[in-house]
Scaffold this motif. Structure first.
Motif, PDB file in Angstrom:
ATOM      1  N   ILE A 196       0.826  -1.208   0.000  1.00 20.20           N
ATOM      2  CA  ILE A 196       0.000   0.000   0.000  1.00 20.20           C
ATOM      3  C   ILE A 196       0.865   1.265   0.000  1.00 20.20           C
ATOM      4  O   ILE A 196       0.450   2.309  -0.490  1.00 20.20           O
ATOM      5  CB  ILE A 196      -0.995   0.005   1.196  1.00 20.20           C
ATOM      6  N   ALA A 197       2.082   1.176   0.513  1.00 15.70           N
ATOM      7  CA  ALA A 197       2.990   2.323   0.533  1.00 15.70           C
ATOM      8  C   ALA A 197       3.804   2.436  -0.752  1.00 15.70           C
ATOM      9  O   ALA A 197       4.337   3.488  -1.063  1.00 15.70           O
ATOM     10  CB  ALA A 197       3.945   2.221   1.721  1.00 15.70           C
ATOM     11  N   ARG A 198       3.905   1.362  -1.521  1.00 15.24           N
ATOM     12  CA  ARG A 198       4.773   1.329  -2.687  1.00 15.24           C
ATOM     13  C   ARG A 198       4.041   1.417  -4.019  1.00 15.24           C
ATOM     14  O   ARG A 198       4.637   1.749  -5.031  1.00 15.24           O
ATOM     15  CB  ARG A 198       5.607   0.052  -2.666  1.00 15.24           C
ATOM     16  N   ALA A 225       9.520   9.672   0.679  1.00 10.50           N
ATOM     17  CA  ALA A 225       8.779  10.309  -0.417  1.00 10.50           C
ATOM     18  C   ALA A 225       9.385   9.974  -1.775  1.00 10.50           C
ATOM     19  O   ALA A 225       8.666   9.793  -2.753  1.00 10.50           O
ATOM     20  CB  ALA A 225       8.759  11.820  -0.209  1.00 10.50           C
ATOM     21  N   ASN A 226      10.701   9.866  -1.835  1.00 10.42           N
ATOM     22  CA  ASN A 226      11.370   9.580  -3.104  1.00 10.42           C
ATOM     23  C   ASN A 226      11.535   8.084  -3.360  1.00 10.42           C
ATOM     24  O   ASN A 226      12.026   7.693  -4.415  1.00 10.42           O
ATOM     25  CB  ASN A 226      12.745  10.255  -3.137  1.00 10.42           C
ATOM     26  N   GLY A 227      11.127   7.246  -2.418  1.00  9.78           N
ATOM     27  CA  GLY A 227      11.336   5.811  -2.514  1.00  9.78           C
ATOM     28  C   GLY A 227      10.245   5.056  -3.254  1.00  9.78           C
ATOM     29  O   GLY A 227      10.015   3.885  -2.987  1.00  9.78           O
ATOM     30  N   THR A 228       9.582   5.685  -4.173  1.00  9.50           N
ATOM     31  CA  THR A 228       8.541   5.030  -4.963  1.00  9.50           C
ATOM     32  C   THR A 228       8.723   5.392  -6.425  1.00  9.50           C
ATOM     33  O   THR A 228       9.284   6.437  -6.740  1.00  9.50           O
ATOM     34  CB  THR A 228       7.127   5.452  -4.483  1.00  9.50           C
ATOM     35  N   LYS A 229       8.273   4.518  -7.305  1.00  5.99           N
ATOM     36  CA  LYS A 229       8.380   4.829  -8.734  1.00  5.99           C
ATOM     37  C   LYS A 229       7.293   5.801  -9.171  1.00  5.99           C
ATOM     38  O   LYS A 229       7.328   6.311 -10.275  1.00  5.99           O
ATOM     39  CB  LYS A 229       8.339   3.555  -9.564  1.00  5.99           C
ATOM     40  N   TYR A 230       6.330   6.076  -8.286  1.00  2.46           N
ATOM     41  CA  TYR A 230       5.275   7.032  -8.589  1.00  2.46           C
ATOM     42  C   TYR A 230       5.615   8.364  -7.929  1.00  2.46           C
ATOM     43  O   TYR A 230       6.254   8.402  -6.899  1.00  2.46           O
ATOM     44  CB  TYR A 230       3.919   6.535  -8.074  1.00  2.46           C
ATOM     45  N   ALA A 234      10.722  20.701  -0.200  1.00  2.00           N
ATOM     46  CA  ALA A 234      10.150  20.461  -1.533  1.00  2.00           C
ATOM     47  C   ALA A 234      11.227  20.387  -2.606  1.00  2.00           C
ATOM     48  O   ALA A 234      11.093  19.616  -3.568  1.00  2.00           O
ATOM     49  CB  ALA A 234       9.136  21.547  -1.875  1.00  2.00           C
ATOM     50  N   ARG A 235      12.291  21.131  -2.458  1.00  2.00           N
ATOM     51  CA  ARG A 235      13.374  21.107  -3.453  1.00  2.00           C
ATOM     52  C   ARG A 235      14.077  19.762  -3.514  1.00  2.00           C
ATOM     53  O   ARG A 235      14.748  19.452  -4.491  1.00  2.00           O
ATOM     54  CB  ARG A 235      14.366  22.211  -3.164  1.00  2.00           C
ATOM     55  N   ASN A 236      13.931  18.942  -2.470  1.00  2.00           N
ATOM     56  CA  ASN A 236      14.554  17.630  -2.434  1.00  2.00           C
ATOM     57  C   ASN A 236      13.637  16.507  -2.921  1.00  2.00           C
ATOM     58  O   ASN A 236      14.060  15.360  -2.994  1.00  2.00           O
ATOM     59  CB  ASN A 236      15.021  17.314  -1.011  1.00  2.00           C
ATOM     60  N   LEU A 237      12.391  16.841  -3.237  1.00  2.00           N
ATOM     61  CA  LEU A 237      11.441  15.824  -3.712  1.00  2.00           C
ATOM     62  C   LEU A 237      11.600  15.591  -5.202  1.00  2.00           C
ATOM     63  O   LEU A 237      11.782  16.533  -5.978  1.00  2.00           O
ATOM     64  CB  LEU A 237       9.998  16.246  -3.396  1.00  2.00           C
ATOM     65  N   LYS A 238      11.513  14.332  -5.581  1.00  2.00           N
ATOM     66  CA  LYS A 238      11.580  13.960  -6.986  1.00  2.00           C
ATOM     67  C   LYS A 238      10.158  13.745  -7.490  1.00  2.00           C
ATOM     68  O   LYS A 238       9.614  12.652  -7.368  1.00  2.00           O
ATOM     69  CB  LYS A 238      12.417  12.707  -7.174  1.00  2.00           C
ATOM     70  N   THR A 239       9.540  14.793  -7.998  1.00  2.00           N
ATOM     71  CA  THR A 239       8.168  14.721  -8.499  1.00  2.00           C
ATOM     72  C   THR A 239       8.096  15.368  -9.863  1.00  2.00           C
ATOM     73  O   THR A 239       8.979  16.115 -10.261  1.00  2.00           O
ATOM     74  CB  THR A 239       7.179  15.433  -7.562  1.00  2.00           C
ATOM     75  N   GLY A 240       7.034  15.078 -10.574  1.00  2.00           N
ATOM     76  CA  GLY A 240       6.811  15.727 -11.850  1.00  2.00           C
ATOM     77  C   GLY A 240       7.175  14.862 -13.036  1.00  2.00           C
ATOM     78  O   GLY A 240       7.365  13.655 -12.917  1.00  2.00           O
ATOM     79  N   LEU A 241       7.291  15.488 -14.162  1.00  2.00           N
ATOM     80  CA  LEU A 241       7.515  14.779 -15.423  1.00  2.00           C
ATOM     81  C   LEU A 241       8.905  15.044 -16.008  1.00  2.00           C
ATOM     82  O   LEU A 241       9.091  14.958 -17.211  1.00  2.00           O
ATOM     83  CB  LEU A 241       6.451  15.176 -16.449  1.00  2.00           C
ATOM     84  N   SER A 242       9.879  15.352 -15.189  1.00  2.00           N
ATOM     85  CA  SER A 242      11.184  15.751 -15.703  1.00  2.00           C
ATOM     86  C   SER A 242      11.902  14.655 -16.467  1.00  2.00           C
ATOM     87  O   SER A 242      12.760  14.939 -17.286  1.00  2.00           O
ATOM     88  CB  SER A 242      12.077  16.239 -14.553  1.00  2.00           C
ATOM     89  N   ASP A 243      11.573  13.387 -16.250  1.00  2.00           N
ATOM     90  CA  ASP A 243      12.236  12.287 -16.939  1.00  2.00           C
ATOM     91  C   ASP A 243      11.550  11.860 -18.227  1.00  2.00           C
ATOM     92  O   ASP A 243      11.983  10.930 -18.873  1.00  2.00           O
ATOM     93  CB  ASP A 243      12.351  11.073 -16.010  1.00  2.00           C
TER      94      ASP A 243
END
Length: 73
Positions: free
Chosen positions: A15-17, A40-45, A63-72
């Protein structure tokens, strides 16, 4: 639709992954800001994210350390 809140969730639980649809809130505990960022960064989503903090400076720094969005894409 009723909201589902799950507490005492461990980072290795499915449920967390995995991506969950619903209104679902998963609560994970952490001991440090570094651990919270790793969780927060430990998921592929991570299409989007939100941060609540005691000050705008703390929220911005976190927030600057979070890996979110469509950058890849």
């Amino acid at each position: 639709m009723p909201i589902t809140i799950l507490s005492d969730v461990q980072p290795d639980m499915e449920i967390a992954r995995e991506e969950v649809f619903g209104p679902v809130l998963v609560i994970l505990r952490y001991k440090s800001e570094a651990e919270a960022i790793a969780l927060a960064n430990g998921t592929k989503y991570g299409l989007s994210g939100a941060v609540w903090a005691g000050s705008p400076e703390t929220a911005t720094s976190f927030a600057r350390n979070l890996k979110t969005g469509l950058s890849d894409v």
